[in-house]
Design a protein around this motif. Structure first.
Motif, PDB file in Angstrom:
ATOM      1  N   GLY A   1       0.808  -1.214   0.000  1.00 37.49           N
ATOM      2  CA  GLY A   1       0.000   0.000   0.000  1.00 37.49           C
ATOM      3  C   GLY A   1       0.842   1.265   0.000  1.00 37.49           C
ATOM      4  O   GLY A   1       0.331   2.351   0.249  1.00 37.49           O
ATOM      5  N   LEU A   2       2.134   1.141  -0.286  1.00 40.10           N
ATOM      6  CA  LEU A   2       3.011   2.309  -0.282  1.00 40.10           C
ATOM      7  C   LEU A   2       2.587   3.323  -1.332  1.00 40.10           C
ATOM      8  O   LEU A   2       2.662   4.529  -1.090  1.00 40.10           O
ATOM      9  CB  LEU A   2       4.472   1.887  -0.486  1.00 40.10           C
ATOM     10  N   ASP A   3       2.119   2.859  -2.463  1.00 39.48           N
ATOM     11  CA  ASP A   3       1.685   3.804  -3.502  1.00 39.48           C
ATOM     12  C   ASP A   3       0.536   4.677  -3.011  1.00 39.48           C
ATOM     13  O   ASP A   3       0.501   5.884  -3.257  1.00 39.48           O
ATOM     14  CB  ASP A   3       1.319   3.088  -4.802  1.00 39.48           C
ATOM     15  N   ARG A   4      -0.372   4.106  -2.256  1.00 41.14           N
ATOM     16  CA  ARG A   4      -1.485   4.876  -1.689  1.00 41.14           C
ATOM     17  C   ARG A   4      -0.969   5.900  -0.668  1.00 41.14           C
ATOM     18  O   ARG A   4      -1.399   7.050  -0.639  1.00 41.14           O
ATOM     19  CB  ARG A   4      -2.498   3.934  -1.044  1.00 41.14           C
ATOM     20  N   ALA A   5       0.007   5.483   0.159  1.00 47.18           N
ATOM     21  CA  ALA A   5       0.588   6.393   1.146  1.00 47.18           C
ATOM     22  C   ALA A   5       1.334   7.537   0.458  1.00 47.18           C
ATOM     23  O   ALA A   5       1.262   8.687   0.900  1.00 47.18           O
ATOM     24  CB  ALA A   5       1.527   5.631   2.081  1.00 47.18           C
ATOM     25  N   ILE A   6       2.031   7.235  -0.634  1.00 46.43           N
ATOM     26  CA  ILE A   6       2.735   8.283  -1.378  1.00 46.43           C
ATOM     27  C   ILE A   6       1.739   9.275  -1.957  1.00 46.43           C
ATOM     28  O   ILE A   6       1.951  10.488  -1.897  1.00 46.43           O
ATOM     29  CB  ILE A   6       3.631   7.673  -2.475  1.00 46.43           C
ATOM     30  N   GLN A   7       0.636   8.771  -2.486  1.00 46.71           N
ATOM     31  CA  GLN A   7      -0.395   9.666  -3.037  1.00 46.71           C
ATOM     32  C   GLN A   7      -0.996  10.539  -1.930  1.00 46.71           C
ATOM     33  O   GLN A   7      -1.222  11.733  -2.130  1.00 46.71           O
ATOM     34  CB  GLN A   7      -1.471   8.853  -3.743  1.00 46.71           C
ATOM     35  N   GLU A   8      -1.229   9.968  -0.747  1.00 50.22           N
ATOM     36  CA  GLU A   8      -1.742  10.751   0.381  1.00 50.22           C
ATOM     37  C   GLU A   8      -0.722  11.814   0.806  1.00 50.22           C
ATOM     38  O   GLU A   8      -1.094  12.951   1.107  1.00 50.22           O
ATOM     39  CB  GLU A   8      -2.042   9.839   1.576  1.00 50.22           C
ATOM     40  N   TRP A   9       0.558  11.420   0.850  1.00 53.78           N
ATOM     41  CA  TRP A   9       1.611  12.365   1.237  1.00 53.78           C
ATOM     42  C   TRP A   9       1.705  13.494   0.223  1.00 53.78           C
ATOM     43  O   TRP A   9       1.867  14.658   0.570  1.00 53.78           O
ATOM     44  CB  TRP A   9       2.935  11.623   1.368  1.00 53.78           C
ATOM     45  N   TRP A  10       1.579  13.140  -1.061  1.00 54.74           N
ATOM     46  CA  TRP A  10       1.598  14.147  -2.122  1.00 54.74           C
ATOM     47  C   TRP A  10       0.466  15.151  -1.887  1.00 54.74           C
ATOM     48  O   TRP A  10       0.673  16.362  -1.950  1.00 54.74           O
ATOM     49  CB  TRP A  10       1.448  13.467  -3.482  1.00 54.74           C
ATOM     50  N   ALA A  11      -0.730  14.647  -1.610  1.00 52.80           N
ATOM     51  CA  ALA A  11      -1.890  15.517  -1.374  1.00 52.80           C
ATOM     52  C   ALA A  11      -1.688  16.400  -0.152  1.00 52.80           C
ATOM     53  O   ALA A  11      -2.174  17.535  -0.112  1.00 52.80           O
ATOM     54  CB  ALA A  11      -3.149  14.670  -1.204  1.00 52.80           C
ATOM     55  N   ALA A  12      -0.952  15.904   0.845  1.00 52.95           N
ATOM     56  CA  ALA A  12      -0.722  16.645   2.085  1.00 52.95           C
ATOM     57  C   ALA A  12       0.469  17.604   1.994  1.00 52.95           C
ATOM     58  O   ALA A  12       0.761  18.311   2.948  1.00 52.95           O
ATOM     59  CB  ALA A  12      -0.500  15.663   3.243  1.00 52.95           C
ATOM     60  N   THR A  13       1.133  17.622   0.849  1.00 51.73           N
ATOM     61  CA  THR A  13       2.280  18.510   0.629  1.00 51.73           C
ATOM     62  C   THR A  13       1.863  19.586  -0.365  1.00 51.73           C
ATOM     63  O   THR A  13       1.883  19.355  -1.573  1.00 51.73           O
ATOM     64  CB  THR A  13       3.501  17.717   0.095  1.00 51.73           C
ATOM     65  N   PRO A  14       1.449  20.760   0.118  1.00 52.96           N
ATOM     66  CA  PRO A  14       0.924  21.799  -0.778  1.00 52.96           C
ATOM     67  C   PRO A  14       1.846  22.155  -1.941  1.00 52.96           C
ATOM     68  O   PRO A  14       1.372  22.342  -3.069  1.00 52.96           O
ATOM     69  CB  PRO A  14       0.712  22.997   0.145  1.00 52.96           C
ATOM     70  N   ALA A  15       3.144  22.228  -1.708  1.00 47.87           N
ATOM     71  CA  ALA A  15       4.066  22.596  -2.784  1.00 47.87           C
ATOM     72  C   ALA A  15       4.037  21.589  -3.932  1.00 47.87           C
ATOM     73  O   ALA A  15       4.255  21.957  -5.090  1.00 47.87           O
ATOM     74  CB  ALA A  15       5.487  22.727  -2.235  1.00 47.87           C
ATOM     75  N   LEU A  16       3.752  20.324  -3.630  1.00 44.36           N
ATOM     76  CA  LEU A  16       3.675  19.300  -4.668  1.00 44.36           C
ATOM     77  C   LEU A  16       2.288  19.212  -5.286  1.00 44.36           C
ATOM     78  O   LEU A  16       2.151  19.094  -6.504  1.00 44.36           O
ATOM     79  CB  LEU A  16       4.085  17.935  -4.104  1.00 44.36           C
ATOM     80  N   SER A  17       1.246  19.267  -4.448  1.00 45.14           N
ATOM     81  CA  SER A  17      -0.112  19.095  -4.978  1.00 45.14           C
ATOM     82  C   SER A  17      -0.541  20.264  -5.866  1.00 45.14           C
ATOM     83  O   SER A  17      -1.419  20.104  -6.709  1.00 45.14           O
ATOM     84  CB  SER A  17      -1.116  18.855  -3.853  1.00 45.14           C
ATOM     85  N   ILE A  18       0.099  21.425  -5.706  1.00 45.35           N
ATOM     86  CA  ILE A  18      -0.163  22.547  -6.626  1.00 45.35           C
ATOM     87  C   ILE A  18       0.460  22.264  -7.986  1.00 45.35           C
ATOM     88  O   ILE A  18      -0.114  22.598  -9.018  1.00 45.35           O
ATOM     89  CB  ILE A  18       0.398  23.865  -6.032  1.00 45.35           C
ATOM     90  N   MET A  19       1.615  21.606  -7.997  1.00 44.35           N
ATOM     91  CA  MET A  19       2.331  21.326  -9.243  1.00 44.35           C
ATOM     92  C   MET A  19       1.696  20.178 -10.031  1.00 44.35           C
ATOM     93  O   MET A  19       1.600  20.236 -11.260  1.00 44.35           O
ATOM     94  CB  MET A  19       3.788  21.002  -8.958  1.00 44.35           C
ATOM     95  N   VAL A  20       1.289  19.130  -9.306  1.00 43.04           N
ATOM     96  CA  VAL A  20       0.663  17.950  -9.924  1.00 43.04           C
ATOM     97  C   VAL A  20      -0.453  17.501  -8.995  1.00 43.04           C
ATOM     98  O   VAL A  20      -0.199  17.182  -7.835  1.00 43.04           O
ATOM     99  CB  VAL A  20       1.670  16.799 -10.112  1.00 43.04           C
ATOM    100  N   PRO A  21      -1.693  17.458  -9.469  1.00 43.46           N
ATOM    101  CA  PRO A  21      -2.783  16.982  -8.613  1.00 43.46           C
ATOM    102  C   PRO A  21      -2.524  15.540  -8.157  1.00 43.46           C
ATOM    103  O   PRO A  21      -1.983  14.734  -8.925  1.00 43.46           O
ATOM    104  CB  PRO A  21      -4.013  17.044  -9.529  1.00 43.46           C
ATOM    105  N   PRO A  22      -2.869  15.214  -6.919  1.00 45.67           N
ATOM    106  CA  PRO A  22      -2.597  13.868  -6.388  1.00 45.67           C
ATOM    107  C   PRO A  22      -3.171  12.733  -7.236  1.00 45.67           C
ATOM    108  O   PRO A  22      -2.580  11.650  -7.284  1.00 45.67           O
ATOM    109  CB  PRO A  22      -3.252  13.884  -5.004  1.00 45.67           C
ATOM    110  N   GLU A  23      -4.274  12.963  -7.917  1.00 48.39           N
ATOM    111  CA  GLU A  23      -4.848  11.901  -8.753  1.00 48.39           C
ATOM    112  C   GLU A  23      -3.985  11.598  -9.974  1.00 48.39           C
ATOM    113  O   GLU A  23      -4.199  10.597 -10.659  1.00 48.39           O
ATOM    114  CB  GLU A  23      -6.290  12.232  -9.170  1.00 48.39           C
ATOM    115  N   ARG A  24      -2.990  12.433 -10.255  1.00 41.64           N
ATOM    116  CA  ARG A  24      -2.064  12.187 -11.369  1.00 41.64           C
ATOM    117  C   ARG A  24      -0.736  11.595 -10.870  1.00 41.64           C
ATOM    118  O   ARG A  24       0.261  11.629 -11.568  1.00 41.64           O
ATOM    119  CB  ARG A  24      -1.851  13.461 -12.180  1.00 41.64           C
ATOM    120  N   VAL A  25      -0.756  11.052  -9.630  1.00 43.57           N
ATOM    121  CA  VAL A  25       0.384  10.337  -9.055  1.00 43.57           C
ATOM    122  C   VAL A  25      -0.069   8.888  -8.911  1.00 43.57           C
ATOM    123  O   VAL A  25      -0.964   8.596  -8.121  1.00 43.57           O
ATOM    124  CB  VAL A  25       0.785  10.929  -7.684  1.00 43.57           C
TER     125      VAL A  25
END
Length: 147
Positions: free
Chosen positions: A5-29
């Motif tokens: 389930g690491l991929d799911r955790a990475i997607q959640e972390w991406w969503a929780a990191t504003p600097a990243l989620s602005i650059m790429v929406p979490p659903e595109r990870v």
């Protein structure tokens, strides 16, 4: 999806990191680029309708058991994060932001804990000759437990 389930955790972390989620929406990870039909694929790959491929991140994860006790087990994964964008600077900036945001950090997701994230090598940049899409690959090591 990875067995841990690491991929799911990475997607959640991406969503929780504003600097990243602005650059790429979490659903595109994701671990793969999914296409259900040409119309859906076209809409998904160009959400802003500018006639260019929108950035995405593709994950390649290799996981091995790392530790085990009577209360649980932990894993160490090699994660290759591939930032894909039509523009060199965009792909480069996403890769740099991953390193700036996540190096030596931890994240508690809904089903797992990433206890450490570390880069394991240099960023690699390539451009697909046919599509002209740039891909910056960031190699990471993640220690994690949970699902």
């Amino acid at each position: 999806m990875a067995a841990t389930g690491l991929d799911r955790a990475i997607q959640e972390w991406w969503a929780a990191t504003p600097a990243l989620s602005i650059m790429v929406p979490p659903e595109r990870v994701a671990t793969e680029i999914m296409q259900s039909s040409e119309d859906d694929a076209e809409a998904a790959s160009d959400a802003d309708n500018d006639d260019f491929f929108d950035p995405c991140v593709v994950l390649r994860i290799t996981t091995e058991p790392h530790w085990r006790t009577n209360i649980g087990r932990g894993y160490q994964s090699t994660v290759r994060m591939m930032m894909m964008a039509i523009d060199y600077d965009t792909a480069h900036d996403i890769a740099q932001q991953v390193l700036a945001s996540w190096t030596d950090q931890a994240f508690q997701g809904s089903g797992s804990l990433i206890s450490l994230c570390q880069p394991t090598g240099e960023i690699d940049a390539t451009q697909d000759e046919q599509t002209q899409v740039w891909m910056f690959t960031v190699p990471l090591k993640m220690n994690h437990s949970g699902v």
